[in-house]
Design a protein around this motif. Structure first.
Motif, PDB file in Angstrom:
ATOM      1  N   GLN A  29     -16.722  58.800   3.855  1.00  0.00           N
ATOM      2  CA  GLN A  29     -16.566  59.091   5.279  1.00  0.00           C
ATOM      3  C   GLN A  29     -17.075  57.928   6.107  1.00  0.00           C
ATOM      4  O   GLN A  29     -16.450  57.525   7.089  1.00  0.00           O
ATOM      5  N   THR A  32     -14.608  55.140   5.971  1.00  0.00           N
ATOM      6  CA  THR A  32     -13.428  55.423   6.802  1.00  0.00           C
ATOM      7  C   THR A  32     -13.713  55.126   8.265  1.00  0.00           C
ATOM      8  O   THR A  32     -12.907  54.492   8.951  1.00  0.00           O
ATOM      9  N   VAL A  33     -14.870  55.587   8.749  1.00  0.00           N
ATOM     10  CA  VAL A  33     -15.265  55.333  10.142  1.00  0.00           C
ATOM     11  C   VAL A  33     -15.388  53.838  10.384  1.00  0.00           C
ATOM     12  O   VAL A  33     -14.944  53.318  11.421  1.00  0.00           O
ATOM     13  N   GLN A  36     -11.979  52.215  10.645  1.00  0.00           N
ATOM     14  CA  GLN A  36     -11.337  52.497  11.923  1.00  0.00           C
ATOM     15  C   GLN A  36     -11.988  51.702  13.044  1.00  0.00           C
ATOM     16  O   GLN A  36     -11.324  51.254  13.980  1.00  0.00           O
ATOM     17  N   SER A  80      -1.218  64.200  16.664  1.00  0.00           N
ATOM     18  CA  SER A  80      -1.429  63.717  15.301  1.00  0.00           C
ATOM     19  C   SER A  80      -0.379  64.284  14.360  1.00  0.00           C
ATOM     20  O   SER A  80       0.113  63.590  13.457  1.00  0.00           O
ATOM     21  N   SER A 105     -13.538  61.846  19.170  1.00  0.00           N
ATOM     22  CA  SER A 105     -14.753  61.623  18.381  1.00  0.00           C
ATOM     23  C   SER A 105     -15.146  62.879  17.609  1.00  0.00           C
ATOM     24  O   SER A 105     -15.523  62.811  16.427  1.00  0.00           O
ATOM     25  N   LYS A 108     -12.827  63.408  14.663  1.00  0.00           N
ATOM     26  CA  LYS A 108     -13.135  62.465  13.584  1.00  0.00           C
ATOM     27  C   LYS A 108     -14.348  62.913  12.779  1.00  0.00           C
ATOM     28  O   LYS A 108     -14.416  62.686  11.569  1.00  0.00           O
ATOM     29  N   LYS A 109     -15.300  63.541  13.450  1.00  0.00           N
ATOM     30  CA  LYS A 109     -16.470  64.052  12.731  1.00  0.00           C
ATOM     31  C   LYS A 109     -16.095  65.257  11.871  1.00  0.00           C
ATOM     32  O   LYS A 109     -16.625  65.440  10.775  1.00  0.00           O
ATOM     33  N   PRO A 112     -12.924  62.969   8.815  1.00  0.00           N
ATOM     34  CA  PRO A 112     -12.995  61.507   8.895  1.00  0.00           C
ATOM     35  C   PRO A 112     -11.644  60.808   8.745  1.00  0.00           C
ATOM     36  O   PRO A 112     -11.509  59.645   9.108  1.00  0.00           O
ATOM     37  N   ASP A 113     -10.646  61.516   8.210  1.00  0.00           N
ATOM     38  CA  ASP A 113      -9.315  60.922   8.084  1.00  0.00           C
ATOM     39  C   ASP A 113      -8.507  61.033   9.373  1.00  0.00           C
ATOM     40  O   ASP A 113      -7.422  60.454   9.480  1.00  0.00           O
ATOM     41  N   GLU A 115      -7.236  60.126  12.798  1.00  0.00           N
ATOM     42  CA  GLU A 115      -7.143  58.769  13.349  1.00  0.00           C
ATOM     43  C   GLU A 115      -6.400  58.791  14.679  1.00  0.00           C
ATOM     44  O   GLU A 115      -5.258  59.222  14.756  1.00  0.00           O
ATOM     45  N   ILE A 161     -12.631  53.788  18.900  1.00  0.00           N
ATOM     46  CA  ILE A 161     -11.476  54.478  19.482  1.00  0.00           C
ATOM     47  C   ILE A 161     -10.768  53.621  20.530  1.00  0.00           C
ATOM     48  O   ILE A 161      -9.542  53.479  20.508  1.00  0.00           O
TER      49      ILE A 161
END
Length: 432
Positions: A29, A32-33, A36, A80, A105, A108-109, A112-113, A115, A161
């Motif tokens: 995770q 991933t963050v 991004q 999305s 945000s 995303k928490k 985590p995927d 986007e 972001i």
């Protein structure tokens, strides 16, 4: 006792294994963050894997009624599901902008995927804009500085972001009579933001632009070919240009009327041919901007900051006007623009995701209220019917409503609302 010891050892091993899996999950995770956050505008813009759209969240007839955080999350999930990965907003002084970033945000928490990136707009006005006082297009509004400051703060707070800041929206085009400014004002703030990047007070990979009509970028009337515009073209990281063939079905319908050579085509073929001409008209405006930019010795990206096609109009583009607006033509234009920009390596912030009724609150049938791909209640217009069939929106809602097709999904009923464009002769007679 021996078996008890073995059980304890086994339990400890299992707990250790679960702990390792949890650590690995947290590490993935975190990675991933980080990925991004490190992804830049240069990598996102023009990448067909990152489709873009213009987004306004307001559901009511007044901007005084703010969308809630949950409503924004609801909208982000729908976008999305469409595959959208970049949205554009227009101003930061209202809570909507901050809450959009909070919503993304939070999503995303939760996942985590998930986007989604943002092109953040700082609204720019001239002095006395939107008041009953005489406007002064040569002097900027005192409200501009706080807009820029807020945009800077949000870009620094959400670097994972916010990937672009746009200084102004159609802020230089002369027909924006209530608020336009001279290019020198936009140049001032673009240079200010570029300076903050050099001073490490903004992320160095954040891109800075202004989003404006193709003519404002030099792609049309030589009236716009000024020294300050030339400096601005050098100063931005890329050009964000708008093109609206739909509006020019009334104002400059040279491409719109059915020519004599197509009179024997079926009605559907006439419409399809007209929409292809509309796409080519948009491309010609892009080429106008590109040619002007290159005449200055500049070679940088140009992306479509706005283009769209309303699905309904009771005015200039409706049955008593250019007969341009319906869901069928909207879908054709959307697909043409996606196909062209994807193949050309351009981003297209298509206007817009959802209908918004505040734009022409006193006239519900006005075209400005009907540019969305979704209706306010969550009905998917014709352009999205295939995604409904695929189950892309299954389990998602808007205003508590499941996502269903307009017209009950009946194309025959839809086509009853679709009008053939007037002939070229009819348009010529109207103009003269």
């Amino acid at each position: 006792m021996k078996y008890l010891k073995l059980s304890i050892i086994g339990l400890m091993a299992m707990l250790c294994c679960l702990s390792c899996k949890e650590d690995a999950k947290e590490q993935n995770q975190s990675e991933t963050v980080k990925e991004q956050e490190n992804l830049t505008a240069k990598e996102i813009l023009g990448n067909p894997d990152y489709p873009a759209i213009s987004f306004g969240a307001y559901r009511e007839k007044s901007l005084d009624i703010e969308p809630t955080l949950e409503e924004l999350k609801e909208d982000m999930k729908l976008l999305s599901a469409m595959g959208i990965k970049i949205i554009r907003n227009y101003k930061v002084h209202l809570p909507e902008a901050t809450n959009i970033l909070k919503a993304i945000s939070a999503l995303k928490k939760e996942d985590p995927d998930f986007e989604m990136y943002v092109m953040l707009g700082a609204w720019i006005d001239c002095k006395n804009a939107w008041t009953d006082k005489p406007v002064d297009h040569n002097v900027e509004s005192e409200a501009n500085k706080p807009q820029i400051e807020k945009a800077v703060a949000l870009a620094n707070e959400y670097p994972d972001i916010v990937k672009v800041i746009a200084v102004g929206n159609e802020a230089m085009v002369k027909w924006a009579e209530t608020y336009y400014v001279q290019p020198s004002v936009i140049l001032k703030w673009v240079n200010h933001l570029q300076g903050l990047k050099k001073e490490n007070k903004l992320p160095k990979d954040l891109w800075i632009t202004s989003s404006d009509n193709f003519a404002s970028w030099g792609g049309g009337d030589p009236l716009y070919h000024t020294e300050d515009l030339n400096k601005l073209i050098h100063a931005v990281d890329y050009i964000s240009m708008h093109t609206y063939p739909m509006h020019d079905t009334h104002y400059n319908p040279s491409f719109w009327g059915v020519p004599k050579s197509e009179m024997r085509l079926s009605d559907e073929q006439k419409i399809e041919a007209a929409m292809l001409r509309a796409k080519n008209y948009a491309i010609s405006q892009y080429n106008g901007v590109k040619n002007y930019m290159e005449s200055l010795g500049v070679n940088k990206p140009i992306h479509i900051g706005e283009t769209g096609w309303a699905s309904s109009s009771n005015g200039l583009y409706g049955p008593n006007g250019s007969k341009a607006c319906d869901e069928y033509k909207e879908a054709l234009y959307y697909q043409h623009m996606r196909d062209w920009t994807d193949s050309a390596g351009l981003s297209c912030f298509y206007f817009e995701a959802f209908d918004e009724q505040w734009k022409d609150a006193e006239n519900p049938g006005g075209s400005e209220n009907h540019f969305g791909l979704f209706k306010i209640n969550g009905q998917a217009k014709y352009v999205l019917w295939d995604l409904v069939d695929k189950g892309s929106f299954e389990g998602l809602t808007r205003n508590g409503n499941p996502i269903v097709k307009t017209h009950g999904g009946n194309k025959q009923e839809l086509m009853k609302t679709v009008l053939v464009p007037p002939t070229a002769q009819e348009i010529a007679a109207r103009l003269h």
